[in-house]
Design an enzyme around this catalytic site. Sequence first.
Site, PDB file in Angstrom:
ATOM      1  N   SER A 278       1.153  -1.032   0.350  1.00 29.18           N
ATOM      2  CA  SER A 278      -0.051   0.286   0.012  1.00 29.18           C
ATOM      3  C   SER A 278       1.074   0.976  -0.498  1.00 29.18           C
ATOM      4  CB  SER A 278      -0.913   0.066   1.046  1.00 29.18           C
ATOM      5  OG  SER A 278      -1.671   0.789   1.008  1.00 29.18           O
TER       6      SER A 278
ATOM      7  N   ASP B 272      -7.750  -4.384  -7.196  1.00 28.93           N
ATOM      8  CA  ASP B 272      -7.318  -3.251  -6.008  1.00 28.93           C
ATOM      9  C   ASP B 272      -7.739  -2.001  -5.602  1.00 28.93           C
ATOM     10  OD1 ASP B 272      -6.144  -2.256  -4.373  1.00 28.93           O
ATOM     11  OD2 ASP B 272      -3.876  -3.267  -4.314  1.00 28.93           O
TER      12      ASP B 272
ATOM     13  N   HIS C   6      -7.105  -5.588  -2.284  1.00 28.12           N
ATOM     14  CA  HIS C   6      -6.037  -5.070  -1.106  1.00 28.12           C
ATOM     15  C   HIS C   6      -5.857  -5.860  -0.634  1.00 28.12           C
ATOM     16  CE1 HIS C   6      -3.434  -1.453  -0.621  1.00 28.12           C
ATOM     17  NE2 HIS C   6      -4.045  -0.980   0.386  1.00 28.12           N
TER      18      HIS C   6
END
Length: 589
Positions: A120, A184, A313
């Site tokens: 991330s 994602d 994600h």
Amino acid sequence: MALDALAGLNNDLIIRSWIASTTTKPFHKEEEGNTVFFAFKQSFLEKDWFDPENTSPFGETKMNREQFPCMRSIGNDVDATVNEAFLKNLQLLISTSFPVSVKAVVDSMRSQRIVFTGHSSGGATAILATVWYLETYFTKQSGFFPEPLCVTFGAPLVGDYVFKHALGRENWSRFFVNFVTRFDIVPRIMLARKASTKQALPRVLSQLDPRAGNQGNDQSITGFFTVVMKDTATVAHQAVCKLIGNGEPFLKTLSSFLELSPYRPAGTFVFSTATRLVSVSNSDAILQILLYSSQSSNEQELSLRPHQSIRDHHSYEEMVHSMGMKVVNQLDLHHLPLDGGESALSDLGLSTRARQCVRAAFEAEKKRVDNQNKITSKQRKIVDKLVWIEDEYKPKCLTHKIGYYDSFKESNEEKDFRANVSRAELAGIYDEVLGLVKEGQLPDGFEGRIEWIELANRYRRLIEPLDISNYHRHLKNEDTGPYMIHGRPNRYKHAQRGYEHELLKAGRSAEEIKRSDCGSCFWAEVEELRRKEYDEVRVNKLEELLEGWIRDKEVDDEHIFQEGSSFRKWWHSLPEVHRHGSSLRVRMG
């Protein structure tokens, strides 16, 4: 295709990278054999994604050229743009013990590879930390340094086209591998306008935080996903129109009232589907895949996409542990079927329209390579003309006791006419090259090819004095103004920037390069000084610089000190007190 064909990756290294990337410390270091991992924590605070003090539409800022001298376009002379919050995260990291830890690894000379990794926003930090490492060790110091590898999982986009281009020019793109699960949302967030996502962003970030757990059906996620994909579509459509050369008037009109995201993919993206990994290194193709792989074919799929984009994600651990069972495909122009069938494109859910857009990206890449080949085919012609100037024209000028600058300015003989023809033909070739560079119509690596840098520098040193001579022979300085302000062609500025960039990488300081000015413009300064009253400061500076220019072969001292040289005649007209104390006194006799 095997996984280890991707930048020397293997399952164990990817698993180790993923485990390290789950760190909760600002940075975490661990070693495995001859590999050292530096991992960076992820943050789901809004301030770590968009800097609160930044008022630009996409939270962007320019990189500091003193700290990141390679992250720029040489052709357009602009610095790379990156997300300011991510850049501030890096600056904060550099203020910790992180640089000392990296230096300890480098100095030990035990490690063969340093891996920077993150998930991330931690991936964004890893990308910029890798750039910092490359700038710190690969461009400013000599010796052995472990090659870096940046492995990210679901990282947001960090920089713009110039950022991507600079990595390609320096041959650094190969160090960046970004794993992305199909739906994602995070790698797409930076393509949306900050104002459009600001209200829902805190809620979405809390959902993306793996510590938060599943918070149920949240309508803010649906609205956020819709906005992000709408802006992604606008950016991708604009990009593909530019690739195929259609819609230019429309694009100009669009850009006049709607700012589009500057962020672009960089490095290699590895898209993960249920059955395979799809590797793509073409930035334009990656952008199209980011759009089309998240689109839906029916209402039911559309209703599921927003929450799939959050779940994906959270699915990188599952992806990492299932990689050994997946087929690995690398997309290129020869593996892009436009119809359906069992293929990587089908697994990514790409429609026929999507495949056409991806193909357009690869076709554009092929055209850039073709352009490079055409330019390369003219290299022999360039060399032949430069050799004639060096081996025939310049020696003939010396027989008249004047240098080639003054001979060309007088243009009394056939040899001067031929030199002028060569000057004009070479200008056409180099203007063509510069035009292609500025428009992004050559491969990113073209500007980094040492043979072209050296040839352009040889051309600048040899031919720019003729352009200056021609400028003053036609009295353009009286109509247009000084050559250095109003007359210097961009082709020479570009060649000079490329040369100075190589000096910087060879260890010259930016201050030293700046002080050295431009030796091929020596005659432009002489012409200006000849037309003015004695200026002690400027004359002293010219003489000081001249010694360095002669040392660096920027100026041919055999020609400028000839008995009939206009420079020599001008120097002898200077006040006696100056000549007596001049560093050129011995040379002038």
